[in-house]
Design an enzyme around this catalytic site. Sequence first.
Site, PDB file in Angstrom:
ATOM      1  CG  HIS A   5      -5.578  -2.592  -0.145  1.00 31.10           C
ATOM      2  ND1 HIS A   5      -4.652  -2.263  -1.123  1.00 31.10           N
ATOM      3  CD2 HIS A   5      -5.247  -1.841   0.937  1.00 31.10           C
ATOM      4  CE1 HIS A   5      -3.815  -1.352  -0.650  1.00 31.10           C
ATOM      5  NE2 HIS A   5      -4.153  -1.083   0.592  1.00 31.10           N
ATOM      6  CB  SER A  60      -0.964  -0.038   1.188  1.00 32.14           C
ATOM      7  OG  SER A  60      -2.006   0.890   1.019  1.00 32.14           O
TER       8      SER A  60
END
Length: 636
Positions: A609, A496
């Site tokens: 994610h 991320s």
Amino acid sequence: MEKTKINDILKYDFYSNLEISKDQKYLAFLKTNANLDKNKYDSFLYAYDIEKKKSFKISDNKDIGLFIFDKDDNIIYKEKSDDEFDYFYKKDRSMEVGSLDFKIDKNVSFIKDLKNGYFLIKASNKLSKDQLKTQKENSFYKEVTNLPFWFNGSGYIKDKVESLYFYKKDENKLEKIREFENETLNAFAINKNLDKLALVIGKNDNKLTRLKDDLVFLDLKNKKEKIIIENTFSYYDLFFSSNDEIIFIATDMKKGGINEDAFIFKSDCSGNFEKISPDDFDKSFGNSIGTDARYGSCRSFDFKDDKLYFIVTEKEESKLYSMDLKGELKLEISGCVEDFVIADDNIYYFYITEDRLSHLKDKKNNLILLDNKINSKLGKIHEFFYESNGDKIRGYVLLPVDFDKNKKYPTLLSIHGGPKTELSNIFHHEHQVFANDGYIIIYTNPHGSSGNGVKYSDIRGKYGSIDYQDLMNFTDNAIEKFPQIDKDNMGVYGGSYGGFMTNWIISHTDRFKAANSQRSISNWTSFYGVSDIGYYFGPDQTGANPWDNLEKMWDQSPIKYAKNVKTPTMFIHSDEDYRCPLEQGLQMYTRIKENGVETKMYIFHGENHELSRSGRPKARIKRLEAIKEWFDRYLK
């Protein structure tokens, strides 16, 4: 005792969702374990007898998610759902008898017992057989009308209508309080007399979701509703005090943008509000300390006897505080609190340390009630402070098991996501796996991280500058303090925001021999239009947008500098990552491939994610194997 291995993640018990009975004799919680055969997680409902100091399973169902204690100290839990009903079971206060208690023809996402089988419920309608058939027949296309049009972990956003209800169990009757169509119910509270509701409602303008919510007061006696604070705050949670004041935690985002820390307010039912938390209480609400060794939901706020209890991330700890209505603060528990419940004279909580996963403790006696110790050898974590960009920052060095001070070790710089999260000295499975494989792991919390106030966490328009300097300064200091670090055999990796920084680092320095970029951002200009948060997060964090100041956004994009990359880099991405979509990793992969630099990419199908933290077991294992194989190839 054996060293920590990749597959040890299959052995861990993850405790979460802590609740307490009204008579304060029992606790209830979920115990979740990875199931490799079915490639999923099993969540079992457990109770803990406080007097007998003993835990036991409530149900053999492996997919319990929703449960409460009712007013009579029975435990009510949703055990199964089908196309027609959600089924709720009850185990009586002796915890010895379990049976079907009631069923509701809705998809129930929240339930609270108000009095004598009178429940407050949040739910949506179940689809009819014809609707399900039509949905299946039309699954070959998506109709997009919303922004955001998808959300990480949920997929494409559908126009689902939720409602609040009162449910009378004896009459098996649902009474609709309010429906939420073309809006979202983000938080709500009911007062002690059950005649007032406070609602945090997310609105949209032409199906464009607003960043700030409305606080709505609903008088249940006369059914009158009024917006009392309109489009002013983004809310965390809210509660009613004993005199029907509304206590809420929120931010107006004026000082630090969307990542700004919140404050505590109180309001009357007309919307006259005031801040009651101290001006200098500049903390990050909730637990933002990263680890890949937790699973499930945990409480950040609770309200009892006109006192608010809440977790904040302060420095490298997730501490539990309390505050009364006069703004008087009290530190209740230091360290890393994961979850908590409040009793009359005690606090029970889940706690995580460097050698224990989330485990049950009580504050009054400071005892471990339910242990969860790691049964493998662990590398030792050392801490030191260094100066960077005008601040004193903590750094961590995890040394391998059987560390020999006379040897040199390949070393990995690990960078957390966020950027407004942080790493600490709590157990991190991934780090220990690499430390037990002969690596030194170094990590820190550069500017942009949580736990140090708004000024420290606010790096809007500074991505790749102040934070990059911090990471390089930290690496230099780690090498100086630990000469066992082989500076010629160093790798860098992160996910991320950590993936963004990995992309940035390899395009600005050749000091690392190998890199691994995961679920990254590489191009702010395209991120703007494809991420579920891109249209507001990108402009907020870069101080630019593709239409008015494209160059400023482009200057902060690692892809602009990717032509400089000489570092062998592996990319990991999920094809259902809607936070940092797949194309972000593909852009960097493509440019590095064109550079003639060794690279490869792993794309995990059906993952999102959260791959490294809550991805399916087989995917998590494969991910760690791939990272280890890549770094072993270049650093060993």
